[in-house]
Design an enzyme around this catalytic site. Sequence first.
Site, short mmCIF file in Angstrom:
data_model
loop_
_atom_site.label_atom_id
_atom_site.label_comp_id
_atom_site.label_asym_id
_atom_site.label_seq_id
_atom_site.Cartn_x
_atom_site.Cartn_y
_atom_site.Cartn_z
N ALA A 87 2.87 -15.69 -5.90
CA ALA A 87 1.58 -15.30 -5.32
C ALA A 87 1.68 -15.36 -3.80
O ALA A 87 1.41 -16.39 -3.20
CB ALA A 87 0.48 -16.21 -5.83
N CYS A 88 2.07 -14.26 -3.17
CA CYS A 88 2.46 -14.26 -1.77
C CYS A 88 1.44 -13.56 -0.88
O CYS A 88 0.47 -12.99 -1.34
CB CYS A 88 3.82 -13.58 -1.61
SG CYS A 88 5.07 -14.21 -2.75
N THR A 89 1.67 -13.60 0.44
CA THR A 89 0.91 -12.86 1.43
C THR A 89 1.89 -12.18 2.38
O THR A 89 2.87 -12.81 2.79
CB THR A 89 -0.03 -13.78 2.23
OG1 THR A 89 -0.81 -14.57 1.34
CG2 THR A 89 -0.94 -12.97 3.14
N GLU B 202 5.89 -8.95 -3.06
CA GLU B 202 4.47 -9.27 -3.05
C GLU B 202 3.94 -8.96 -4.45
O GLU B 202 3.82 -7.80 -4.84
CB GLU B 202 3.75 -8.42 -2.01
CG GLU B 202 2.25 -8.61 -1.96
CD GLU B 202 1.85 -9.93 -1.35
OE1 GLU B 202 0.85 -10.53 -1.82
OE2 GLU B 202 2.51 -10.38 -0.39
#
Length: 475
Positions: free
Chosen positions: A12-14, A105
Site C-alpha cells: 500500500a504505497c504512495t 503502486e
Amino acid sequence: MELNYNKNNLSACTSILIGKKATIDGSTIIGRNEDAMASWPKHFVIHEHKEFDENQRYISKDNGFQMDLPKVRFKYSATPEWTDKSGLFEEDGINELGIAMSATESAYSNQRVLGADPLVKDGIGEESMLTVVLPYIRSAREGVERLGEIISEHGTSETNGVLFSDKDEVWYFESGSGHYWVAQRIPDDSYAVVANQLAIQEIDFDDSDNFMYHSEIQKFVSENNFNPYPETFNFRKVFGTQEFSDEIYSTPRVWWGHKFLSGVNSNPESEDLPFIMKPNRLLSVDDAQEYLASHFQKTEFDPLNEGSQSKRYRPISLAKTQESHVLQIRPNLPLEVGAIHWLAMGVASQSIFVPFYMGINDTPEEYKIGELPYDGKSAYWTYKLAGVLLDGHYKEFGKDFQAKQKDINITLRNMLNKYDKESLEIPEEKLSDFLTDSSNQMAKLSLDSYKELIAKLITESTDFSPLNFKTDLNL
C-alpha cells in the site's frame, strides 16, 4: 524463533512523479514509499552488467510466473527483501543507461472488468516486475513497452501502477485487469501523485507521444459495455473503484499532494481529484522527499495530534514503510554522476534520504544485511530503531529529532555538491571507485549521526518509566 516469511500480496504505497520543466534544475524525478510491513528489512544492492551465452529463464518464487530473459543484462540498483523465500521484490532502481523504475503502486480494479478479464494467478506481479524489466530497457518509453508486452502476453496477477523515467521523460503505467493496461507521459511542466487507486483519467488514443495502451483495450471496453461515460475514455472511471474506503484511505493523500505542491485545497475525500497538476513553483528533490515523509502536518488530520480527526485518514508516511526512494536524473552532469538513487530505509519521516550515485559498483555493507529479528549492524534496523525510540515520546523528542535530521540533510547536500565537482576531474577508469567511496562516505555520515541520536534517545528515555515516583525532597 519461528519467523513468518509471508509478505502481503499488495503493498500500500504512495508515489510522486515530476517532469523536467517542473523542477528547479531540470531533473526528472520519480519516488515512492514501499509500504507493506512495519518490521520487514530491506537491502540495497548493485547488480553488475552481465552477458550470458544463452537466454536466462526467470521463475518467480512468489507465484510461479516465468519468462525468458535477454542475454545481456544491464547493471542496475535495487532494494530486495531480506529473504527471497517469497520472492525478490526488488522494487526500485536505476540502470547503467540512466533509466529509473519503481514498481509498484498497488491499486484496485472493479468487479465488472475483472469479471471479463480476471487477474492471472501466475501472471507477472510486483515481486518480478523490476527484475525482468529494468535491466533490459534503454528508455522510460521502452520500459512501458516491455512491461505492456509482458502483461499482454502473460497476464498480471495484480492491479498495479509502475513509474518510469529517464533524463527526458517521465511515464506512469497502470494495469487495469488481467491483460489490459494504459500508460501516460507526465507533461514536462507538471507532476502527479498517486495513492493506491487507478489514477490515469482521459486517454487520447490519437496521441502516441503521450499515451500508450493495450492495442485492443477500446474493443474490450466497447464489447462489454463497460464505459459509463461513452463520450470520453476515462481509464479510472472504466477500470477503477470509487468506494468509501478510497475516500478515507487513498484520496486524502492525493489531496495533500496537490495542497502541498500546487496550493490547491480541495475536498480530501473527493473521487474526482486530478491525476496531473502543474505546481505553483519549480519543485526540487527536497519537495519530493518532503511529500513522501509527510503526514498531513499543520492540519487536524495529522496523526501526531490528539484531536478527533487525527486518525481519520491514512497518512503518507507511516509505520509500515519499509523503504522510501526518490530517483533523480540530473541533466547537466555525466550520467554516472547525474543519476541519483536517494534511499531512506524505514519510515521516511523518521529516516534520512541518503544519495547514492548511479555509477557506484557496490553498496555499503550495512545496506546489504539485516534480517528478522533486529540486527544492530543493519542500516534498515538503525533507522527503524531511532523511529521506535521516538514514537513513544514525540512531545519530548520531536523538535530535537527534526533538528538533527535537518543538520544531517544539510551536511549530505554539502558533501554531494563537493563530490559532484570533484567527479568532473576524476579519470574515467577511476570514476566508479570514486563514486562508490563518495556514496559510502555519505551513507556513513548519516548512519553514524543516527547512532549518536539513538544513544541520546536511549539515555534521555530512562526517566520515562511508569515505575517512576516523584519523591518529596524532605524525605
